[in-house]
Design an enzyme around this catalytic site. Structure first.
Site, short mmCIF file in Angstrom:
data_model
loop_
_atom_site.label_atom_id
_atom_site.label_comp_id
_atom_site.label_asym_id
_atom_site.label_seq_id
_atom_site.Cartn_x
_atom_site.Cartn_y
_atom_site.Cartn_z
N HIS A 180 0.99 -1.24 0.29
CA HIS A 180 0.12 0.00 0.00
C HIS A 180 0.95 1.07 0.04
O HIS A 180 1.49 1.75 0.90
CB HIS A 180 -0.87 -0.14 1.39
N HIS A 183 -2.98 6.76 -1.01
CA HIS A 183 -3.97 7.30 0.04
C HIS A 183 -3.19 7.99 1.20
O HIS A 183 -3.82 7.96 2.06
CB HIS A 183 -4.93 6.14 0.39
N TYR A 185 -0.83 7.24 3.21
CA TYR A 185 -0.23 6.74 4.14
C TYR A 185 1.25 6.76 4.07
O TYR A 185 1.85 7.61 3.41
CB TYR A 185 -0.84 5.25 4.34
C1 LIG Z 1 -6.81 1.84 3.93
C2 LIG Z 1 -7.86 2.79 3.68
C3 LIG Z 1 -7.28 3.50 2.26
O1 LIG Z 1 -6.68 2.70 1.33
O2 LIG Z 1 -8.09 4.30 1.82
C4 LIG Z 1 -9.00 3.36 4.09
C5 LIG Z 1 -9.00 3.27 5.64
C6 LIG Z 1 -10.08 3.44 6.43
C7 LIG Z 1 -11.26 3.86 5.64
C8 LIG Z 1 -11.29 3.93 4.25
C9 LIG Z 1 -10.20 3.52 3.67
#
Ligand SMILES: C=C(C(=O)O)c1ccccc1
Length: 363
Positions: A180, A183, A185
């Site tokens: 990942h 988004h 992170y």
């Molecule tokens: C892991 C998420 C992402 O990739 O957006 C996520 C986390 C919480 C709510 C929605 C999505």
């Protein structure tokens, strides 16, 4: 026949169709322990008709946790708890990969080991909230805590956490892993200029800002095999606190480096996810020119649009999120041109069977 039902080989992953299940956080794991819940095997088995299931985001260490109710893949107990999920999906003829997640600053001290600050590229707080649970297990949103900047000497250990999580995902029966890097992170916190103000060789130029992500990719591939590794990117972040000096150029640089590593697939999260600008056609062509593996598009696609983009050679498969929440048999519905159930947002996060395993199938 629709191109959506042509089989697809992504690295070592044999997909029966091009309708993938996108990673969907559902916040139904057991705490303490961050173990997949008792209904997870049924929930994933119901959706095994997907060409490939990407699991909900799964944190790679206690520090990587940012949401109450998210599962982990860093302990032997978690490996044992994931086996019924992968066994159930395989028994139904499906394939499933584990999405490896480090949230970085999208977390809260109450979820962090020892109540400490979350970590990030720099000590810059995200303008975002995360999800915690109250004493009754009800999900509520709270502003993210201000992170501390990771010391350079901590980064090799962080990269190793991804390798160890990969080893555990393989032991748990997953068919592969998806890194990942999207988004907002941790990995995107290093990639984006606005969140990475480091003055060491992990900050400044895009080569430096992409260094951690590429070291993670290399460690994960060395632990398993490039043919078992996918990666999710979010090239056009809408969020202001992920602003970049040259988003397209930086994304194309990253994808060019990824394209040299023989990865199974590149999963592109498109702007609709957070309402950013539409991906420009020449940018899509730029991705295809730089990445020789399978490219998967995600972003609230309609079926005709997905078919069109596959036929234009811009993507090879499409990942559906919310439609798969509400339609366990989505591929069958698409094949038959049947109507889709409407997802119920109030049961997306937390809770039990309602809105999780009780959506009806066609027959
Ligand atoms: C892991 C998420 C992402 O990739 O957006 C996520 C986390 C919480 C709510 C929605 C999505």
């Amino acid at each position: 026949a629709s191109p959506l039902f042509e089989p697809l080989r992504a690295g070592a992953l044999d997909c029966a169709n091009r309708i993938w299940m996108a990673p969907l956080t559902r916040l139904r794991s057991i705490e303490p322990g961050d173990l997949p819940g008792p209904l997870a095997p049924l929930y994933y088995r119901q959706r095994a008709g997907a060409g490939l299931i990407v699991s909900e985001a799964t944190h790679i260490s206690p520090q990587a946790k940012g949401y109450a109710g998210a599962p982990g893949i860093y302990s032997d107990e978690q490996v044992e708890a994931w086996k019924p999920v992968t066994d159930a999906v395989h028994a139904a003829g499906g394939r499933i990969v584990c999405q490896l997640w480090h949230v970085g600053r999208i977390s809260h001290s109450r979820l962090q080991p020892g109540g400490l600050a979350p970590v990030s590229a720099s000590a810059i707080a995200a303008q975002a909230r995360t999800s915690l649970k109250d004493a009754n297990g009800e999900v509520y949103r709270e502003a993210c805590s201000t992170p501390r900047a990771l010391e350079r000497c901590e980064l090799p250990g962080l990269v190793d956490s991804y390798a160890m999580a990969t080893r555990r995902a393989r032991a748990a029966g997953f068919d592969g892993v998806e890194i990942h890097a999207a988004h907002g992170y941790l990995l995107q916190q290093f990639l984006a200029a606005a969140s990475n103000q480091r003055d060491d060789d992990y900050g400044g130029s895009i080569e430096n800002r992409a260094r951690l992500c590429l070291q993670v990719v290399d460690a994960v591939c060395a632990e398993w095999a490039p043919e078992r590794v996918g990666i999710r990117i979010y090239p056009c972040p809408a969020a202001a606190d992920l602003a970049d000096d040259d988003p397209d150029g930086n994304a194309l640089y990253l994808v060019e480096q990824l394209g040299r590593r023989g990865l199974a697939y590149l999963h592109v999260s498109e702007p609709d996810w957070a309402g950013g600008p539409e991906l420009r056609p020449q940018f899509r062509q730029g991705l295809r020119a730089r990445f020789p593996g399978v490219i998967v598009g995600a972003g609230n696609y309609q079926v005709p649009e997905a078919v069109e983009r596959i036929q234009a050679g811009l993507i090879d498969a499409v990942a559906f999120g919310r439609p798969f929440i509400a339609n366990p048999d989505l591929p069958a519905r698409i094949r038959q041109g049947a109507p889709w159930n409407t997802p119920e947002p109030q049961s997306f996060y937390g809770g039990g069977a309602a809105g999780y395993t009780d959506y009806p199938t066609l027959e």
